[in-house]
Design a protein around this motif. Structure first.
Motif, PDB file in Angstrom:
ATOM      1  N   ASN A 116       0.785  -1.227   0.000  1.00 46.37           N
ATOM      2  CA  ASN A 116       0.000   0.000   0.000  1.00 46.37           C
ATOM      3  C   ASN A 116       0.821   1.284   0.000  1.00 46.37           C
ATOM      4  O   ASN A 116       0.341   2.321  -0.462  1.00 46.37           O
ATOM      5  N   GLU A 152      -1.167   6.265   8.548  1.00 45.23           N
ATOM      6  CA  GLU A 152      -0.617   4.919   8.415  1.00 45.23           C
ATOM      7  C   GLU A 152       0.858   4.897   8.820  1.00 45.23           C
ATOM      8  O   GLU A 152       1.623   5.805   8.480  1.00 45.23           O
ATOM      9  N   TYR A 220      -5.407   9.101   4.693  1.00 48.15           N
ATOM     10  CA  TYR A 220      -5.652   7.797   4.081  1.00 48.15           C
ATOM     11  C   TYR A 220      -7.067   7.272   4.330  1.00 48.15           C
ATOM     12  O   TYR A 220      -7.687   7.541   5.358  1.00 48.15           O
ATOM     13  N   LYS A 222      -9.180   3.383   3.857  1.00 47.87           N
ATOM     14  CA  LYS A 222      -9.354   2.027   3.351  1.00 47.87           C
ATOM     15  C   LYS A 222     -10.279   2.139   2.156  1.00 47.87           C
ATOM     16  O   LYS A 222     -11.313   2.824   2.218  1.00 47.87           O
ATOM     17  N   SER A 223      -9.932   1.479   1.068  1.00 52.96           N
ATOM     18  CA  SER A 223     -10.653   1.706  -0.187  1.00 52.96           C
ATOM     19  C   SER A 223     -11.056   0.383  -0.818  1.00 52.96           C
ATOM     20  O   SER A 223     -10.202  -0.459  -1.111  1.00 52.96           O
ATOM     21  N   TYR A 224     -12.358   0.240  -1.029  1.00 54.71           N
ATOM     22  CA  TYR A 224     -12.896  -0.963  -1.665  1.00 54.71           C
ATOM     23  C   TYR A 224     -13.455  -0.554  -3.025  1.00 54.71           C
ATOM     24  O   TYR A 224     -14.335   0.303  -3.107  1.00 54.71           O
ATOM     25  N   PRO A 282      -6.511  -4.616   3.012  1.00 56.26           N
ATOM     26  CA  PRO A 282      -7.308  -3.846   2.051  1.00 56.26           C
ATOM     27  C   PRO A 282      -6.450  -2.776   1.372  1.00 56.26           C
ATOM     28  O   PRO A 282      -5.371  -2.423   1.849  1.00 56.26           O
ATOM     29  N   ASN A 283      -6.962  -2.260   0.246  1.00 56.65           N
ATOM     30  CA  ASN A 283      -6.295  -1.122  -0.384  1.00 56.65           C
ATOM     31  C   ASN A 283      -6.273   0.061   0.575  1.00 56.65           C
ATOM     32  O   ASN A 283      -7.280   0.377   1.210  1.00 56.65           O
ATOM     33  N   ILE A 284      -5.124   0.729   0.669  1.00 59.35           N
ATOM     34  CA  ILE A 284      -5.020   1.999   1.380  1.00 59.35           C
ATOM     35  C   ILE A 284      -4.641   3.056   0.346  1.00 59.35           C
ATOM     36  O   ILE A 284      -3.569   2.974  -0.273  1.00 59.35           O
TER      37      ILE A 284
END
Length: 313
Positions: A116, A152, A220, A222-224, A282-284
């Motif tokens: 990430n 992060e 930042y 968390k990206s879904y 998960p994507n950050i």
């Protein structure tokens, strides 16, 4: 108990500059982090952005968030300044049922290829198609869910490998749900660490790109990112995102049928459930990456409906 949601459809008359979009996401991050937390087991406040395609219609853009955070968003969509007026962004409050998809669609996810901390590249924003070829009864949806997180703490060992030998770590992705996903994640991590060391990344320039250096100091989420459409259209929907190659890039992660059902349930309910919460990696994404990746405010969008425009005061 989950808080009620508010869904709005946006008409953009005067697109935002990249600088304005970056401010929008940084302020969104701050507003959502400052919201009071819910009860035990609830996911931190999220914002959903969805693009809906129907046959013969231009894409429609929706934004969904909890009602107790909604009022704060008016100031983000109507920032003060000589270039901004209330007519620049027109809001339609709608039912979330407008976004729901049938079980006939196929679903895939977009995942970062490398760890990430490495940033996506590109200066210009992603350009999504205004329309796509669908037959009556079909629909398509590009769904983003962003959950703000505190700053992060990046793995210094990964940074050291990159700076000394140009070694970029590949992300670990496990295709299962629930508790099985937790267990397999740790098994996969151990195998990657001890058995497949020579095939766990890629080698490029032994310094960090400007985009990654900026990401190290960004805010930042968390990206879904999920794409739902007839299966033959998924590559077309994904193509604009897959070109964002820098030190990182997005790749398609096709889902088994069981995971597709869990993912569809989440995007239809606009709630992050056990399926996504069990993803330990998960994507950050930083605010700058989101501003370039997500054409929420940078494209002129006109309504195809004759409904009255609400007066928000």
């Amino acid at each position: 108990m989950n808080n009620p949601l508010q869904t709005i459809r946006l008409e953009i008359q005067n697109p935002f500059s990249m600088k304005e979009q970056l401010k929008f996401w940084k302020r969104t991050h701050r507003i959502l982090l400052n919201q009071k937390e819910g009860g035990w087991g609830q996911v931190r406040h999220a914002v959903w952005v969805d693009y809906i395609y129907h046959p013969g219609e231009s894409v429609k853009v929706y934004l969904t968030l909890e009602k107790n955070a909604y009022e704060s968003f008016h100031s983000l969509l109507y920032p003060k300044g000589k270039r901004r007026r209330k007519s620049d962004v027109i809001i339609h409050e709608v039912s979330s049922s407008e976004l729901e998809l049938s079980a006939k669609v196929s679903i895939c996810e977009l995942k970062l290829a490398y760890e990430n901390l490495f940033a996506l590249g590109g200066d210009s924003p992603v350009q999504l198609p205004g329309q796509i070829s669908l037959v009556p009864g079909e629909c398509a949806r590009i769904s983003f869910c962003f959950i703000p997180i505190q700053g992060e703490e990046w793995d210094t060992a990964i940074l050291k490998k990159k700076m000394e030998g140009g070694q970029k770590e590949r992300r670990q992705v496990v295709s299962q749900t629930g508790w099985v996903r937790y267990i397999l994640y740790f098994i996969n991590a151990m195998l990657q660490r001890f058995l497949f060391r020579d095939n766990k990344g890629t080698v490029d320039q032994p310094w960090l790109s400007g985009e990654t250096l900026q990401k190290l100091n960004d805010s930042y989420f968390k990206s879904y990112i999920r794409l739902a459409a007839p299966q033959h259209l998924l590559p077309k929907l994904a193509r604009p995102f897959l070109t964002r190659e820098g030190e990182n890039q997005l790749i398609i992660h096709f889902l088994p049928r069981k995971e597709q059902k869990a993912s569809l349930k989440e995007i239809n309910k606009l709630r992050i459930g056990l399926y996504s919460r069990s993803d330990l990696n998960p994507n950050i994404l930083g605010c700058k990456e989101i501003s370039q990746l997500l054409p929420l405010l940078n494209k002129k969008l006109n309504s195809t409906s004759s409904e009255a425009r609400p007066n928000l005061g």
